[in-house]
Design an enzyme around this catalytic site. Structure first.
Site, mmCIF file in Angstrom:
data_model
loop_
_atom_site.group_PDB
_atom_site.id
_atom_site.type_symbol
_atom_site.label_atom_id
_atom_site.label_comp_id
_atom_site.label_asym_id
_atom_site.label_seq_id
_atom_site.Cartn_x
_atom_site.Cartn_y
_atom_site.Cartn_z
ATOM 1 N N LYS A 22 -7.341 -5.304 -12.324
ATOM 2 C CA LYS A 22 -6.743 -6.307 -11.412
ATOM 3 C C LYS A 22 -7.935 -6.510 -10.411
ATOM 4 O O LYS A 22 -8.418 -7.559 -10.043
ATOM 5 C CB LYS A 22 -5.505 -6.342 -10.831
ATOM 6 C CG LYS A 22 -5.084 -7.235 -9.677
ATOM 7 C CD LYS A 22 -3.665 -6.985 -9.152
ATOM 8 C CE LYS A 22 -3.620 -6.221 -7.975
ATOM 9 N NZ LYS A 22 -4.120 -6.532 -6.654
ATOM 10 N N ASN A 23 -8.071 -5.353 -9.496
ATOM 11 C CA ASN A 23 -8.769 -5.404 -8.550
ATOM 12 C C ASN A 23 -10.331 -5.779 -8.655
ATOM 13 O O ASN A 23 -11.086 -5.841 -7.656
ATOM 14 C CB ASN A 23 -8.523 -4.306 -7.402
ATOM 15 C CG ASN A 23 -7.327 -4.551 -6.937
ATOM 16 O OD1 ASN A 23 -6.543 -5.520 -7.035
ATOM 17 N ND2 ASN A 23 -6.535 -3.518 -6.187
ATOM 18 N N CYS A 118 1.245 -9.051 5.143
ATOM 19 C CA CYS A 118 2.125 -8.926 3.854
ATOM 20 C C CYS A 118 2.996 -7.840 3.914
ATOM 21 O O CYS A 118 2.830 -7.163 4.995
ATOM 22 C CB CYS A 118 1.179 -8.899 2.726
ATOM 23 S SG CYS A 118 0.210 -7.577 2.411
ATOM 24 N N ARG A 123 -3.067 -6.679 7.881
ATOM 25 C CA ARG A 123 -4.091 -7.096 7.113
ATOM 26 C C ARG A 123 -4.982 -8.013 7.561
ATOM 27 O O ARG A 123 -5.033 -9.103 7.081
ATOM 28 C CB ARG A 123 -3.614 -7.381 5.620
ATOM 29 C CG ARG A 123 -2.960 -6.264 5.074
ATOM 30 C CD ARG A 123 -2.758 -6.508 3.621
ATOM 31 N NE ARG A 123 -3.829 -6.138 2.707
ATOM 32 C CZ ARG A 123 -3.755 -6.497 1.396
ATOM 33 N NH1 ARG A 123 -2.363 -6.580 0.815
ATOM 34 N NH2 ARG A 123 -4.620 -6.043 0.608
ATOM 35 N N ASP A 307 -3.208 2.702 -3.437
ATOM 36 C CA ASP A 307 -2.385 1.756 -4.408
ATOM 37 C C ASP A 307 -1.832 2.981 -5.328
ATOM 38 O O ASP A 307 -0.856 2.281 -6.289
ATOM 39 C CB ASP A 307 -3.460 0.946 -5.238
ATOM 40 C CG ASP A 307 -3.923 -0.192 -4.405
ATOM 41 O OD1 ASP A 307 -3.483 -0.361 -3.057
ATOM 42 O OD2 ASP A 307 -5.051 -1.110 -4.895
ATOM 43 N N ARG A 399 2.376 -9.693 -10.896
ATOM 44 C CA ARG A 399 1.332 -10.237 -10.296
ATOM 45 C C ARG A 399 0.035 -9.185 -10.656
ATOM 46 O O ARG A 399 -0.911 -9.492 -10.978
ATOM 47 C CB ARG A 399 1.438 -9.630 -8.596
ATOM 48 C CG ARG A 399 1.780 -10.750 -7.896
ATOM 49 C CD ARG A 399 1.454 -10.348 -6.298
ATOM 50 N NE ARG A 399 0.117 -10.052 -6.181
ATOM 51 C CZ ARG A 399 -0.280 -9.124 -5.167
ATOM 52 N NH1 ARG A 399 0.550 -8.576 -4.502
ATOM 53 N NH2 ARG A 399 -1.571 -8.715 -5.174
#
Ligand SMILES: CC(=O)N[C@H]1[C@@H](OP(=O)(O)OP(=O)(O)OC[C@H]2O[C@@H](n3ccc(=O)[nH]c3=O)[C@H](O)[C@@H]2O)O[C@H](CO)[C@@H](O)[C@@H]1O
Ligand SMILES: C=C(OP(=O)(O)O)C(=O)O
Length: 420
Positions: A22-23, A118, A123, A307, A399
């Site tokens: 994803k990243n 978030c 952030r 993560d 997500r």
């Protein structure tokens, strides 16, 4: 709204395919803004964030096409007809801020909603903005938006980041590929996804050196061209399923898993009593004996990734003895703690550290997902718990994880998605 029902107590056996990262995929899609030609990306994960990024790019006027009808191969490219990234998309997905550098570099202007905080922290994006100002952008903040202009194009410069921010490094890297002259990014982040972005930009004709080090040098070119590039395997998805085997027990081959990107996670898993071995084309993970408590601290790569923190904490909640988990990247990334506690975990948070006193078993409970990785930590707890766990708000999970229920149930877990 979808929920997951998980009945714990079964070890995992079999194989789990690891998807594209994803990243990385999100940034590679954004790199498509840097050329009018077609950038074709393979191994794209089929997750909600990719759909959101595709929507954002389309509303900039760029075409995003699903080439094989499965979402796994996307092409992106074309003319930029709108340089605004609106609040409704940016607030859904913070990675939207990454269009700022490429829009400025190619269209010489951008209006991007400020992403705001978030669930895991405030952030800010100050380093992105200061870095782009060093490249000559004029930036104003007004009405919740970043208004940026570079009427004569960006100019190469030396940017020293006060912290090795992944996003700021990526925004500056992409912007610098089309800036005039040489840019140096000092204290650049070294996450493997940045090397993947450099690989893709280089395939598009960018001139970048220093990959894998803390200093990146970019010699700007007047245009980038189309290319074909495959997204790297998702090291966080791989680490997450390794924790699933760790907590549930069993023996699973994570297909496509690359241990080279997971050094700190593998060391912590091994210390906790999980066996991990690299086989050709797969990372094999096994656990038979009782888990042991270990201490971990999140750090920029190559340290233990933030993560993976929530997932590893779920595993430690049933390990023998006490463990300490220290979060140094985000100031508020312990939202999973109260939910894990509802399942019987014994965790106390003191500032940026959590002390976990391992319990002999967890019990299933209704729990709520608060962010992407926290959601998975609750699934992991559910796999080990006695009885049924009902996880709500799984849109957080969708997500960033593809086909979770299929991947886990394929290895014997009892997990189903229900919609009621
Ligand atoms: C889409 C994506 O790739 N997200 C990853 C990316 O997020 P992201 O790129 O947002 O993470 P950063 O490395 O930028 O952020 C790290 C820390 O720096 C702070 N900061 C960052 C930028 C800035 O201008 N000012 C500032 O203060 C952040 O608030 C945070 O506390 O890297 C994080 C750290 O590995 C991962 O957890 C995220 O999964
Ligand atoms: C925090 C994450 O993503 P994002 O930066 O998109 O919020 C993540 O992938 O765990």
């Amino acid at each position: 709204m979808d929920r997951f029902l998980i009945r714990g107590g079964r070890p995992l056996h079999g194989e789990i395919p690891i998807g594209g990262a994803k990243n990385s995929a999100l940034k590679l899609l954004v790199a498509g803004l840097l050329t009018s030609e077609r950038l074709v990306l393979g191994n794209v994960p089929r997750i909600a964030d990719i759909a959101t990024m595709s929507d954002l790019l389309r509303q900039h006027g760029v075409e995003v096409e699903d080439l094989d009808g499965t979402g796994g191969t996307l092409s992106v490219g074309g003319a930029i007809t709108n340089t605004e990234a609106p609040y409704d998309i940016v607030s859904k997905m913070r990675a939207s801020i990454l269009v700022l550098g490429p829009l400025l570099a190619r269209a010489r202007e951008a209006r991007v909603s400020l992403p705001g905080g978030c669930a895991i922290g405030t952030r800010p994006v100050d380093m992105h903005l200061k870095g782009l100002e060093s490249l000559g952008a004029e930036i104003r903040l007004e009405g919740g938006y970043i208004d940026a202009r570079a009427p004569n194009g960006l100019l190469g410069s030396r940017v020293v980041l006060p912290f090795a921010s992944v996003g700021a490094t990526e925004n500056l890297l992409m912007a610098a590929t089309l800036a005039e002259g040489r840019t140096e990014i000092v204290n650049a982040a070294r996450e493997p996804e940045i090397a993947d972005l450099i690989g893709c930009l280089s395939a598009m004709g960018a001139r970048i050196s220093g990959e894998g080090t803390g200093t990146l040098t970019i010699d700007g070119v007047s245009a980038l061209h189309g290319a074909r590039y495959d997204v790297m395997p998702d090291r966080i998805e791989c680490g997450t399923y390794a924790c699933a085997v760790g907590i549930a027990g069993g023996d699973v081959r994570l297909l496509g898993g690359d241990g080279a990107h997971l050094g700190a996670v593998i060391r912590a898993l091994e210390e906790a009593g999980v066996e991990v071995s690299q086989e050709p084309g797969a990372l094999r993970v096994r656990r038979q004996g009782r888990l042991q408590g270990v201490d971990v601290m999140t750090e920029p790569y190559p340290g233990f990734p933030t993560d993976m923190q929530a997932q590893f904490m779920a595993l430690l909640s049933v390990a023998e003895g006490a463990s300490m988990v220290t979060e140094t990247i985000f100031e508020n990334r312990f939202m999973h703690v109260p939910e894990l506690s509802r399942m019987g975990a014994r965790i106390n948070v003191h500032g940026s550290s959590a002390i976990i006193r391992g319990v002999s078993g967890l019990s299933g409970a209704p729990v709520m997902a608060t962010d992407l990785r926290a959601s998975f930590s609750l699934i992991l707890a559910g796999l080990a718990a006695e009885g049924e766990t009902v996880l709500s708000r799984v849109y957080h999970l969708d997500r960033g994880y593809e086909a979770v229920e299929r991947k886990l149930s394929g290895c014997g877990a009892r997990i189903e998605r229900v919609n009621d």
